[in-house]
Write an enzyme that holds these catalytic residues in place. Structure first.
Site, PDB file in Angstrom:
ATOM      1  N   ASP A   1       0.850  -1.183   0.000  1.00 53.92           N
ATOM      2  CA  ASP A   1       0.000   0.000   0.000  1.00 53.92           C
ATOM      3  C   ASP A   1       0.889   1.238   0.000  1.00 53.92           C
ATOM      4  O   ASP A   1       1.836   1.335   0.791  1.00 53.92           O
ATOM      5  CB  ASP A   1      -0.901   0.002   1.241  1.00 53.92           C
ATOM      6  CG  ASP A   1      -1.956   1.086   1.177  1.00 53.92           C
ATOM      7  OD1 ASP A   1      -3.019   0.825   0.595  1.00 53.92           O
ATOM      8  OD2 ASP A   1      -1.719   2.190   1.713  1.00 53.92           O
TER       9      ASP A   1
ATOM     10  N   ASN B   1      -3.041  12.940  -3.758  1.00 51.79           N
ATOM     11  CA  ASN B   1      -4.124  13.436  -4.612  1.00 51.79           C
ATOM     12  C   ASN B   1      -4.634  14.794  -4.160  1.00 51.79           C
ATOM     13  O   ASN B   1      -4.907  15.688  -4.971  1.00 51.79           O
ATOM     14  CB  ASN B   1      -5.277  12.430  -4.624  1.00 51.79           C
ATOM     15  CG  ASN B   1      -5.017  11.248  -5.536  1.00 51.79           C
ATOM     16  OD1 ASN B   1      -4.307  11.366  -6.534  1.00 51.79           O
ATOM     17  ND2 ASN B   1      -5.584  10.094  -5.199  1.00 51.79           N
TER      18      ASN B   1
ATOM     19  N   ASP C   1      -1.792   9.701 -10.507  1.00 51.70           N
ATOM     20  CA  ASP C   1      -1.668   8.704 -11.569  1.00 51.70           C
ATOM     21  C   ASP C   1      -0.199   8.434 -11.898  1.00 51.70           C
ATOM     22  O   ASP C   1       0.202   7.287 -12.127  1.00 51.70           O
ATOM     23  CB  ASP C   1      -2.399   9.175 -12.823  1.00 51.70           C
ATOM     24  CG  ASP C   1      -3.911   9.146 -12.666  1.00 51.70           C
ATOM     25  OD1 ASP C   1      -4.393   8.557 -11.682  1.00 51.70           O
ATOM     26  OD2 ASP C   1      -4.606   9.710 -13.533  1.00 51.70           O
TER      27      ASP C   1
ATOM     28  N   GLU D   1      -4.742   2.356  -4.230  1.00 48.33           N
ATOM     29  CA  GLU D   1      -3.274   2.399  -4.190  1.00 48.33           C
ATOM     30  C   GLU D   1      -2.683   1.133  -3.586  1.00 48.33           C
ATOM     31  O   GLU D   1      -1.529   1.101  -3.167  1.00 48.33           O
ATOM     32  CB  GLU D   1      -2.812   3.618  -3.381  1.00 48.33           C
ATOM     33  CG  GLU D   1      -3.114   3.580  -1.899  1.00 48.33           C
ATOM     34  CD  GLU D   1      -4.511   4.086  -1.543  1.00 48.33           C
ATOM     35  OE1 GLU D   1      -4.732   4.400  -0.365  1.00 48.33           O
ATOM     36  OE2 GLU D   1      -5.374   4.160  -2.442  1.00 48.33           O
TER      37      GLU D   1
END
Length: 339
Positions: A196, A204, A213, A239
């Site tokens: 993770d 973000n 991204d 993620e």
């Protein structure tokens, strides 16, 4: 010296022979054979051979079967010891027969499609009329090969995450369940890593989804660079990623996990709001005799939870969790949607 004839075609129709087009054949020793036009040998193949070959090539969309059929059937027109098909963009390499001293290579390409390279192997040199026969036979292969490649690409896309290129959940379910069954049957090791990306929501929120991204794509590249060809990376969700390590016991899996963690931690991203560094937490579990796919994943996920609880940017094995904490500090891991 082994002579390799290479040919690149850019015409709309599949014409292969440098003797019948504006192309040229190049030898490995850098000699050049220029076009001979009408003086060139023409294919000398019985029509029924071409008809039979064309019909059989239309019976499958599986690349391996297609190459096998082509190799078997062309022996009636030209004797070869082996054949190799390579399509680098799709990482496809297929072989029939055996490699020999002499070989002739053809690049199959039209204006719209690159369809790979075919190499024919033989212990004796190919003569001009034999090369002409090979080129005549190739004309029957082009469109079945193009259809098979498109079928292969469609299947691959159905099992691939479109953003990162990692396998998706459908591919994970099919692959991991099969590999667990094979590992148990043959008494082999198998481990998985649950990874993770730490504080990804902050990436973000502060740097934008475009940066997010980029981070996901580069993280997957780091993972795949650290694992072997027999291992596979899947996007588990958001993620979070699952990495399947074939024939890897716990110690080997932990070494790979640490390489991945260090590789991701070295990534740097520059955006309008400055430089971004990312890290990853990893949980590891190894297959036990009574494991199902669900139990193996659950143990790796619990180890990942412990890794994030203990500061992130670290690797924890499910075996590490076997050591009980003091009773007054003992807690039971629970899912954390914001990790």
């Amino acid at each position: 010296t082994t002579e390799i004839y290479t040919l690149s075609l850019h015409d709309a129709l599949p014409i292969f022979s440098p003797l019948h087009s504006n192309g040229r054949a190049e030898l490995r020793d850098e000699k050049v054979v220029m076009p001979f036009g009408d003086l060139a040998p023409r294919p000398d193949i019985r029509p029924e051979v071409l008809l039979k070959l064309s019909g059989k090539l239309q019976t499958t969309l599986e690349l391996s079967q297609l190459i096998e059929i082509f190799f078997t059937e062309i022996q009636q027109a030209v004797l070869i010891d082996g054949l190799t098909f390579n399509h680098a963009p799709n990482n496809i390499l297929l072989s029939q027969g055996k490699a020999s001293v002499h070989s002739a290579s053809y690049r199959l390409q039209t204006q719209q499609d690159y369809m790979g390279d075919l190499m024919f192997h033989r212990s004796t040199r190919f003569r001009e009329h034999e090369l002409a026969n090979i080129e005549g036979l190739l004309s029957t292969l082009v469109y079945p090969l193009r259809n098979a490649l498109r079928y292969h690409e469609a299947l691959a896309a159905a099992f691939r995450d479109p953003l990162t290129g990692a396998g998706n959940r459908v591919a994970l379910d099919k692959t991991l369940s099969r590999e667990i069954e094979l590992a148990k049957r043959h008494g082999q090791d198998l481990s998985i890593l649950m990874l993770d990306l730490d504080h990804f929501k902050r990436v973000n929120d502060e740097f934008g989804h475009g940066m997010g991204d980029r981070v996901l794509k580069e993280a997957v590249l780091s993972m795949t660079d650290c694992i072997r060809q027999t291992d596979m990376c899947f996007r588990y969700g958001g993620e979070e990623f699952l990495i399947m390590l074939s024939s890897a016991e716990e110690a080997g899996a932990l070494r790979i996990a640490e390489r991945i963690r260090m590789s991701i931690n070295e990534l740097r991203f520059t955006g309008d709001k400055g430089t971004l560094q990312v890290s990853a937490s990893i949980g590891c579990s190894s297959l036990k005799g009574d494991d199902s796919m669900e139990s193996l994943i659950t143990r790796a996920d619990e180890a990942l939870y412990v890794a994030k609880k203990h500061g992130r940017n670290c690797v924890i094995s499910d075996c590490d969790m076997a050591i009980p904490e003091p009773l007054d500090t003992q807690t039971v891991p629970t899912p954390n949607p914001n990790r």
